[in-house]
Design an enzyme around this catalytic site. Sequence first.
Site, PDB file in Angstrom:
ATOM      1  N   ARG A 160      28.739  68.290  31.045  1.00  0.00           N
ATOM      2  CA  ARG A 160      29.638  68.197  31.840  1.00  0.00           C
ATOM      3  C   ARG A 160      30.581  66.630  32.066  1.00  0.00           C
ATOM      4  NH1 ARG A 160      28.559  72.680  31.742  1.00  0.00           N
ATOM      5  NH2 ARG A 160      27.968  73.815  32.681  1.00  0.00           N
ATOM      6  N   SER A 239      30.119  74.882  41.513  1.00  0.00           N
ATOM      7  CA  SER A 239      29.255  74.365  41.602  1.00  0.00           C
ATOM      8  C   SER A 239      29.738  72.654  42.497  1.00  0.00           C
ATOM      9  CB  SER A 239      28.480  73.660  40.479  1.00  0.00           C
ATOM     10  OG  SER A 239      28.386  75.196  40.087  1.00  0.00           O
ATOM     11  N   GLU A 338      30.265  67.383  41.226  1.00  0.00           N
ATOM     12  CA  GLU A 338      30.630  67.368  40.017  1.00  0.00           C
ATOM     13  C   GLU A 338      32.233  67.406  39.982  1.00  0.00           C
ATOM     14  OE1 GLU A 338      29.221  71.391  37.643  1.00  0.00           O
ATOM     15  OE2 GLU A 338      32.083  71.432  38.189  1.00  0.00           O
TER      16      GLU A 338
HETATM   17  C1  FAD Z   1      34.900  79.291  41.914  1.00  0.00           C
HETATM   18  C2  FAD Z   1      34.756  78.317  41.553  1.00  0.00           C
HETATM   19  C3  FAD Z   1      33.715  78.250  39.920  1.00  0.00           C
HETATM   20  C4  FAD Z   1      33.504  77.916  39.261  1.00  0.00           C
HETATM   21  N1  FAD Z   1      33.124  77.908  37.741  1.00  0.00           N
HETATM   22  C5  FAD Z   1      32.476  76.730  37.339  1.00  0.00           C
HETATM   23  C6  FAD Z   1      31.818  77.492  35.801  1.00  0.00           C
HETATM   24  O1  FAD Z   1      31.722  78.033  35.573  1.00  0.00           O
HETATM   25  N2  FAD Z   1      32.305  76.208  35.375  1.00  0.00           N
HETATM   26  C7  FAD Z   1      31.988  74.424  34.979  1.00  0.00           C
HETATM   27  O2  FAD Z   1      32.050  74.054  34.174  1.00  0.00           O
HETATM   28  N3  FAD Z   1      33.269  74.982  36.578  1.00  0.00           N
HETATM   29  C8  FAD Z   1      33.250  75.360  36.892  1.00  0.00           C
HETATM   30  N4  FAD Z   1      34.094  75.165  38.128  1.00  0.00           N
HETATM   31  C9  FAD Z   1      35.184  74.060  38.104  1.00  0.00           C
HETATM   32  C10 FAD Z   1      36.675  74.223  37.514  1.00  0.00           C
HETATM   33  O3  FAD Z   1      37.352  75.351  37.619  1.00  0.00           O
HETATM   34  C11 FAD Z   1      36.604  73.916  36.394  1.00  0.00           C
HETATM   35  O4  FAD Z   1      36.003  72.370  36.685  1.00  0.00           O
HETATM   36  C12 FAD Z   1      38.169  73.168  35.551  1.00  0.00           C
HETATM   37  O5  FAD Z   1      37.967  73.353  34.205  1.00  0.00           O
HETATM   38  C13 FAD Z   1      39.000  72.856  36.668  1.00  0.00           C
HETATM   39  O6  FAD Z   1      40.402  72.725  35.855  1.00  0.00           O
HETATM   40  P1  FAD Z   1      41.827  72.453  36.898  1.00  0.00           P
HETATM   41  O7  FAD Z   1      42.567  72.968  36.083  1.00  0.00           O
HETATM   42  O8  FAD Z   1      41.552  73.175  38.439  1.00  0.00           O
HETATM   43  O9  FAD Z   1      41.509  71.122  37.417  1.00  0.00           O
HETATM   44  P2  FAD Z   1      41.861  70.370  38.667  1.00  0.00           P
HETATM   45  O10 FAD Z   1      40.779  71.102  39.693  1.00  0.00           O
HETATM   46  O11 FAD Z   1      42.878  69.827  38.063  1.00  0.00           O
HETATM   47  O12 FAD Z   1      41.245  69.085  38.054  1.00  0.00           O
HETATM   48  C14 FAD Z   1      40.329  68.585  37.912  1.00  0.00           C
HETATM   49  C15 FAD Z   1      40.221  66.953  37.074  1.00  0.00           C
HETATM   50  O13 FAD Z   1      40.582  67.646  36.042  1.00  0.00           O
HETATM   51  C16 FAD Z   1      41.679  66.419  35.829  1.00  0.00           C
HETATM   52  N5  FAD Z   1      42.423  67.079  34.900  1.00  0.00           N
HETATM   53  C17 FAD Z   1      43.048  68.619  35.383  1.00  0.00           C
HETATM   54  N6  FAD Z   1      44.150  69.023  34.330  1.00  0.00           N
HETATM   55  C18 FAD Z   1      44.250  67.992  33.171  1.00  0.00           C
HETATM   56  C19 FAD Z   1      45.196  67.064  32.106  1.00  0.00           C
HETATM   57  N7  FAD Z   1      45.781  68.229  31.453  1.00  0.00           N
HETATM   58  N8  FAD Z   1      44.886  66.246  31.582  1.00  0.00           N
HETATM   59  C20 FAD Z   1      43.890  65.283  31.977  1.00  0.00           C
HETATM   60  N9  FAD Z   1      42.971  65.668  32.905  1.00  0.00           N
HETATM   61  C21 FAD Z   1      43.762  67.073  34.161  1.00  0.00           C
HETATM   62  C22 FAD Z   1      42.794  65.773  36.774  1.00  0.00           C
HETATM   63  O14 FAD Z   1      42.585  64.840  37.109  1.00  0.00           O
HETATM   64  C23 FAD Z   1      41.275  65.762  37.827  1.00  0.00           C
HETATM   65  O15 FAD Z   1      40.269  64.713  37.756  1.00  0.00           O
HETATM   66  C24 FAD Z   1      34.835  76.082  39.551  1.00  0.00           C
HETATM   67  C25 FAD Z   1      35.200  76.088  40.257  1.00  0.00           C
HETATM   68  C26 FAD Z   1      35.326  76.960  41.168  1.00  0.00           C
HETATM   69  C27 FAD Z   1      36.127  76.749  42.393  1.00  0.00           C
END
Ligand code: FAD
Length: 346
Positions: A160, A239, A338
């Site tokens: 992570r 998580s 996380e």
């Molecule tokens: C129901 C649920 C289940 C989940 N299950 C998992 C799982 O099984 N495994 C897991 O690892 N995660 C899980 N997650 C967490 C999440 O989905 C992941 O971390 C996902 O990759 C975040 O993507 P996002 O586009 O929503 O990022 P955001 O929430 O928009 O951003 C998260 C971080 O990444 C940065 N970021 C986003 N896009 C970029 C980019 N293009 N360049 C640079 N930085 C960027 C943002 O600035 C921020 O710091 C879960 C979340 C939810 C709500």
Amino acid sequence: MLVLDNAPLAPLTTLRLGGPARRLVTARTDDEVVAAVRAADAAGEPLLVLGGGSNLVISDAGFDGTVVRIATRGFALDGTDLELAAGEVWSDAVARTVGAGLAGIEFLAGIPGSAGATPVQNVGAYGQEVAETITEVVAYDRAAGETVTLANADCAFSYRHSRFKADPDRYVVLRVRFRLDDAAGQSSPVRYAEVARSMGVASGDRVDLAKAHEQVLALRAGKGMVLDAADHDTWSAGSFFTNPVLSAEQYAAFAARLGDRTAPAFPAPDGCTKTSAAWLIDNAGFGKGYGSGPATLSTKHTLALTNRGAATTEDLLTLAREVRDGVRAAFGVELVNEPVMVGVAL
Ligand SMILES: Cc1cc2nc3c(=O)[nH]c(=O)nc-3n(C[C@H](O)[C@H](O)[C@H](O)COP(=O)(O)OP(=O)(O)OC[C@H]3O[C@@H](n4cnc5c(N)ncnc54)[C@H](O)[C@@H]3O)c2cc1C
């Protein structure tokens, strides 16, 4: 590019929490992303890069700066080489690769958010993580003021974590490249005990690729880990705490407090042991659904902190602190969040 002032951020997050952004820029091409980021940097403006908002806890006061929302699109498959634009919806991209008969990211089905965020925390689930298949990340380097291509070995991937998470103000991911596996309709070897058990196979076996994808979606849905607007158990950031990785000394101290209980323990690099945050939370007295306020633990999974509809970020953090402090008091283990905190701290 679309620019809005004083734009609400809560609807752009899966927790549906957080105040407004002073400015929200929606960028639909790589050039628009780079231009928006350059403009904010040149003006000395605080910048937040937003993907699907599924791993963010944003302050009730909002974000006093520019939020650049990545809305780029691009799915290019060439043999087993896949290139995704950062704004592609990750779970849709996974489904398309499975449809194309390619293994490598099938166990990462149903994870919300954008492709561009997957390298940031080295997204992982059910025994697979993106570090195993990413070959290159194309990113705008804000320190150098240019677009760079980082090879997998330069991304410093670990559990992570990555170079992008370690240095959050430096890189904006534009494109992610993967090398998948053409295993004749078979999945990658099953490594996660729950998946193996539920599919009636042994760990290390391959199974039908489409069935593996379906099974993961079903397992995730049972835990509230697939987004469903009608189900408050999914109004979360997934998580909320990472699984603690304990040094040999920390693990010995932890084990001494267990008495006749047995906690999950998995070998981790450098002689460390990884244990389960969900187990710790449950055994510290915070069962599924814990909490009576507008923010509670999910009724399906102790690791997800959820907004029942009327919560504020402060409500969520109050619950998170109670759980963290309770686990520390019961087991001497410090839980670490996380999701990324914006304008708040645990
Ligand atoms: C129901 C649920 C289940 C989940 N299950 C998992 C799982 O099984 N495994 C897991 O690892 N995660 C899980 N997650 C967490 C999440 O989905 C992941 O971390 C996902 O990759 C975040 O993507 P996002 O586009 O929503 O990022 P955001 O929430 O928009 O951003 C998260 C971080 O990444 C940065 N970021 C986003 N896009 C970029 C980019 N293009 N360049 C640079 N930085 C960027 C943002 O600035 C921020 O710091 C879960 C979340 C939810 C709500």
